[in-house]
Motif scaffolding. Structure first.
Motif, PDB file in Angstrom:
ATOM      1  N   UNK A  37     -36.650  93.191 -14.337  1.00  0.00           N
ATOM      2  CA  UNK A  37     -37.570  92.096 -14.433  1.00  0.00           C
ATOM      3  C   UNK A  37     -38.924  92.831 -15.627  1.00  0.00           C
ATOM      4  N   UNK A  38     -39.048  93.930 -15.571  1.00  0.00           N
ATOM      5  CA  UNK A  38     -40.544  93.381 -16.555  1.00  0.00           C
ATOM      6  C   UNK A  38     -40.124  93.265 -17.832  1.00  0.00           C
ATOM      7  N   UNK A  39     -39.195  93.955 -18.353  1.00  0.00           N
ATOM      8  CA  UNK A  39     -38.651  93.588 -19.357  1.00  0.00           C
ATOM      9  C   UNK A  39     -38.907  92.240 -20.050  1.00  0.00           C
ATOM     10  N   UNK A  40     -37.832  91.416 -18.735  1.00  0.00           N
ATOM     11  CA  UNK A  40     -38.039  89.906 -19.213  1.00  0.00           C
ATOM     12  C   UNK A  40     -39.755  89.784 -19.702  1.00  0.00           C
ATOM     13  N   UNK A  75     -44.951  90.814 -25.972  1.00  0.00           N
ATOM     14  CA  UNK A  75     -45.069  91.823 -25.490  1.00  0.00           C
ATOM     15  C   UNK A  75     -44.152  92.674 -25.552  1.00  0.00           C
ATOM     16  N   UNK A  76     -44.398  94.146 -25.755  1.00  0.00           N
ATOM     17  CA  UNK A  76     -43.599  95.460 -26.010  1.00  0.00           C
ATOM     18  C   UNK A  76     -42.990  95.392 -24.772  1.00  0.00           C
ATOM     19  N   UNK A  77     -41.358  95.279 -25.007  1.00  0.00           N
ATOM     20  CA  UNK A  77     -40.493  94.961 -23.609  1.00  0.00           C
ATOM     21  C   UNK A  77     -40.143  95.771 -23.084  1.00  0.00           C
ATOM     22  N   UNK A  78     -40.342  97.267 -24.215  1.00  0.00           N
ATOM     23  CA  UNK A  78     -40.279  98.838 -23.643  1.00  0.00           C
ATOM     24  C   UNK A  78     -41.489  99.141 -22.471  1.00  0.00           C
ATOM     25  N   UNK A  79     -42.382  98.646 -22.323  1.00  0.00           N
ATOM     26  CA  UNK A  79     -43.703  98.947 -21.614  1.00  0.00           C
ATOM     27  C   UNK A  79     -43.318  97.963 -20.869  1.00  0.00           C
ATOM     28  N   UNK A  80     -42.714  96.823 -20.721  1.00  0.00           N
ATOM     29  CA  UNK A  80     -42.576  96.020 -20.169  1.00  0.00           C
ATOM     30  C   UNK A  80     -41.692  96.317 -18.585  1.00  0.00           C
ATOM     31  N   UNK A  81     -40.350  96.786 -19.220  1.00  0.00           N
ATOM     32  CA  UNK A  81     -39.354  97.693 -18.412  1.00  0.00           C
ATOM     33  C   UNK A  81     -40.230  98.788 -18.298  1.00  0.00           C
ATOM     34  N   UNK A  82     -40.938  99.666 -18.393  1.00  0.00           N
ATOM     35  CA  UNK A  82     -41.983 100.529 -17.552  1.00  0.00           C
ATOM     36  C   UNK A  82     -42.701 100.305 -16.434  1.00  0.00           C
ATOM     37  N   UNK A  83     -42.923  99.606 -16.828  1.00  0.00           N
ATOM     38  CA  UNK A  83     -44.283  98.698 -16.147  1.00  0.00           C
ATOM     39  C   UNK A  83     -43.043  98.436 -14.570  1.00  0.00           C
ATOM     40  N   UNK A  84     -41.897  97.580 -15.016  1.00  0.00           N
ATOM     41  CA  UNK A  84     -41.268  97.503 -13.431  1.00  0.00           C
ATOM     42  C   UNK A  84     -40.333  98.810 -13.014  1.00  0.00           C
ATOM     43  N   UNK A  85     -40.125  98.848 -13.856  1.00  0.00           N
ATOM     44  CA  UNK A  85     -39.681 100.820 -13.018  1.00  0.00           C
ATOM     45  C   UNK A  85     -40.275 101.464 -12.102  1.00  0.00           C
ATOM     46  N   UNK A 111     -39.844 101.215 -30.959  1.00  0.00           N
ATOM     47  CA  UNK A 111     -39.298 101.664 -29.834  1.00  0.00           C
ATOM     48  C   UNK A 111     -38.733 102.948 -29.553  1.00  0.00           C
ATOM     49  N   UNK A 112     -38.148 103.462 -30.708  1.00  0.00           N
ATOM     50  CA  UNK A 112     -37.768 105.258 -30.682  1.00  0.00           C
ATOM     51  C   UNK A 112     -39.147 105.849 -30.258  1.00  0.00           C
ATOM     52  N   UNK A 113     -39.582 105.702 -31.133  1.00  0.00           N
ATOM     53  CA  UNK A 113     -40.743 106.705 -30.670  1.00  0.00           C
ATOM     54  C   UNK A 113     -41.360 106.692 -28.911  1.00  0.00           C
ATOM     55  N   UNK A 114     -41.770 105.300 -28.840  1.00  0.00           N
ATOM     56  CA  UNK A 114     -41.368 105.362 -27.131  1.00  0.00           C
ATOM     57  C   UNK A 114     -41.374 105.985 -26.245  1.00  0.00           C
ATOM     58  N   UNK A 115     -39.655 105.569 -26.521  1.00  0.00           N
ATOM     59  CA  UNK A 115     -38.640 106.740 -25.785  1.00  0.00           C
ATOM     60  C   UNK A 115     -38.420 107.227 -25.570  1.00  0.00           C
ATOM     61  N   UNK A 116     -38.959 108.351 -26.896  1.00  0.00           N
ATOM     62  CA  UNK A 116     -39.024 110.294 -27.546  1.00  0.00           C
ATOM     63  C   UNK A 116     -40.466 110.472 -26.340  1.00  0.00           C
ATOM     64  N   UNK A 117     -41.427 109.654 -26.315  1.00  0.00           N
ATOM     65  CA  UNK A 117     -42.081 109.613 -25.198  1.00  0.00           C
ATOM     66  C   UNK A 117     -42.322 109.976 -24.450  1.00  0.00           C
ATOM     67  N   UNK A 118     -41.437 109.284 -23.526  1.00  0.00           N
ATOM     68  CA  UNK A 118     -40.965 108.861 -21.920  1.00  0.00           C
ATOM     69  C   UNK A 118     -39.604 110.190 -22.033  1.00  0.00           C
ATOM     70  N   UNK A 157     -36.024 103.760 -19.938  1.00  0.00           N
ATOM     71  CA  UNK A 157     -35.287 104.645 -21.153  1.00  0.00           C
ATOM     72  C   UNK A 157     -33.824 104.134 -21.114  1.00  0.00           C
ATOM     73  N   UNK A 158     -32.852 103.549 -20.001  1.00  0.00           N
ATOM     74  CA  UNK A 158     -31.832 103.423 -20.263  1.00  0.00           C
ATOM     75  C   UNK A 158     -31.716 101.960 -20.190  1.00  0.00           C
ATOM     76  N   UNK A 159     -32.465 101.679 -19.318  1.00  0.00           N
ATOM     77  CA  UNK A 159     -32.410  99.959 -19.414  1.00  0.00           C
ATOM     78  C   UNK A 159     -32.521  99.268 -21.387  1.00  0.00           C
ATOM     79  N   UNK A 160     -32.861  99.861 -22.101  1.00  0.00           N
ATOM     80  CA  UNK A 160     -33.409  99.590 -23.444  1.00  0.00           C
ATOM     81  C   UNK A 160     -32.194  99.477 -25.019  1.00  0.00           C
ATOM     82  N   UNK A 161     -31.338 100.558 -23.853  1.00  0.00           N
ATOM     83  CA  UNK A 161     -30.425 101.091 -24.436  1.00  0.00           C
ATOM     84  C   UNK A 161     -28.686 100.410 -23.637  1.00  0.00           C
ATOM     85  N   UNK A 162     -28.727 100.519 -22.833  1.00  0.00           N
ATOM     86  CA  UNK A 162     -27.071 100.240 -21.702  1.00  0.00           C
ATOM     87  C   UNK A 162     -27.080  98.942 -21.241  1.00  0.00           C
ATOM     88  N   UNK A 163     -28.761  98.579 -20.668  1.00  0.00           N
ATOM     89  CA  UNK A 163     -29.142  97.232 -19.890  1.00  0.00           C
ATOM     90  C   UNK A 163     -29.102  98.048 -18.966  1.00  0.00           C
TER      91      UNK A 163
END
Length: 302
Positions: free
Chosen positions: A69-72, A79-89, A150-157, A206-212
Motif C-alpha cells: 500500500x505504501x509503495x502504491x 515519489x520514491x517507491x522504496x521510501x513508500x514501501x519502507x513507510x508502509x512496512x 534504488x540499489x543504493x537504498x536497498x543496500x542501506x536498508x 526490501x523484499x517487496x521491491x524485488x519479488x513483490x
C-alpha cells in the motif's frame, strides 16, 4: 488443424517461460537486479530463522500488504517507491506491536490490518495512470527496474538490518526459542519484540521491491524452514538459510532473464524445490523415534 494450433500455442507459452536466445544481451541489463537479489537473499536468510522461531510468517504477509500500500501510494504521488514501501512496512510493524502486544492477539491484529492494506494498495493502483508494468511489479516483482538510486537504498536498508541482527543476535535468538527462560535469565524479552518487528518491517520493504508483495514468504520464510529441516544447530541454520535464500533469489533471477514473465514464479519454484529436498533429506536421516521437526538447542546459545 486443432492439433497444430494447440502445438503452436504450447510453443508460444514455453517461449514466454524461458528463452536463452538473447541471454547474453539481457543479462547485461540486470546487473543491478542481481546485486539487489544477493542483498535480499542475505537479509532473508538471516532474519528467516527468527521469523520461523517466533511463529511470525503471517506477520510477514501482513507487513507486506501495508508495504504494498505504501509503495502504491508513492507510485501514485510520483515519489520514491522504496521510501513508500519502507513507510508502509514500518507503520505496519508499529501497528502490529501496538494492537498485538500479547502473542495471542497478533494474528487477529494482523488479520484486521492485512485486508485494509491490500484494499488501499488496490485503490492507489486503480487511480494510477502510469505504466501497467509498474502496477504489476509491486505485486509480483520486477527484474529490470532496479536503478542505481534504488540499489543504493536497498543496500542501506540491508546494512541496517544486518547490523541490527548482529547486535541483537544472541539475546534475540534466546528470546525467540524460549522467552520464559530468557526472561528469567534477564533478557529484555518485551523490549526485543518491537525492535525485531521494526527490523522485520525493513526486510519486508526490501523484499517487496524485488519479488513483490504477494510472494515475500518465499524468501523470508521458506529458506529458514528448509534449513530447520536438516539441522538443529542455531549456528548452522542461519548459514544454510542464507545459502538457500541466495540460491533461490539469484538463481530465480538468472532463470527469469530469459523469459517475458515476472521473476516471482522462478524464485518461488526454486525456493520450494529446496524445501522439498530438505524435507526428503530429513526424512531419510530421521530415525523412527526421532521428532520430525528439529529445533535449535537453547543450551547452545545460553
Amino acid at each position: 488443424m486443432s492439433t497444430a494450433v494447440s502445438s503452436t500455442a504450447s510453443a508460444i507459452a514455453w517461449d514466454k517461460v524461458i528463452d536463452f536466445s538473447d541471454y547474453g544481451e539481457l543479462l547485461a541489463l540486470v546487473h543491478n537486479s542481481l546485486w539487489a537479489g544477493a542483498l535480499l537473499g542475505l537479509v532473508g536468510g538471516l532474519i528467516g530463522m527468527f521469523i520461523v522461531a517466533r511463529d511470525l510468517p503471517f506477520a510477514v504477509h501482513g507487513i507486506a500488504e501495508l508495504s504494498f500500500a505504501g509503495g502504491a501510494a508513492a507510485l501514485l504521488l510520483g515519489v520514491n517507491v522504496v521510501a513508500g514501501s519502507l513507510v508502509g512496512s514500518v507503520l505496519a510493524a508499529v501497528l502490529f506491536g501496538v494492537l498485538g502486544a500479547r502473542a495471542r492477539e497478533h494474528n487477529s491484529a494482523i488479520g484486521v490490518l492485512m485486508p485494509f492494506g491490500l484494499g488501499l494498495g488496490v485503490l492507489f493502483l486503480a487511480l494510477y495512470q502510469g505504466r501497467a508494468a509498474n502496477k504489476f511489479g509491486l505485486l509480483t516483482g520486477q527484474i529490470v527496474a532496479v536503478d542505481n538510486p534504488q540499489l543504493f537504498s536497498l543496500a542501506v536498508i540491508a546494512a541496517v538490518v544486518v547490523v541490527a541482527l548482529a547486535l541483537l543476535w544472541r539475546p534475540l535468538l534466546f528470546a525467540s526459542l524460549d522467552p520464559d527462560v530468557a526472561a528469567a535469565r534477564g533478557v529484555p524479552v518485551r523490549a526485543l519484540s518491537p525492535v525485531f518487528m521494526l527490523v522485520l518491517g525493513l526486510s519486508v520493504a526490501m523484499s517487496v521491491q524485488i519479488v513483490g508483495a504477494l510472494l515475500v514468504l518465499a524468501l523470508l520464510v521458506t529458506p529458514a524452514a528448509a534449513a530447520m529441516r536438516v539441522s538443529a544447530s542455531p549456528f548452522v541454520v542461519p548459514v544454510l538459510s542464507t545459502v538457500f535464500a541466495l540460491v533461490a533469489m539469484v538463481g530465480g533471477l538468472l532463470l527469469a532473464v530469459g523469459s517475458s514473465i515476472p521473476i516471482s514464479p522462478y524464485v518461488t519454484t526454486v525456493s520450494f524445490v529446496i524445501y522439498l529436498v530438505c524435507r526428503l533429506v530429513a526424512r531419510l536421516r530421521r530415525p523412527a523415534d526421532r521428532p520430525e521437526t528439529p529445533r535449535p538447542v537453547v543450551a547452545e546459545i545460553v
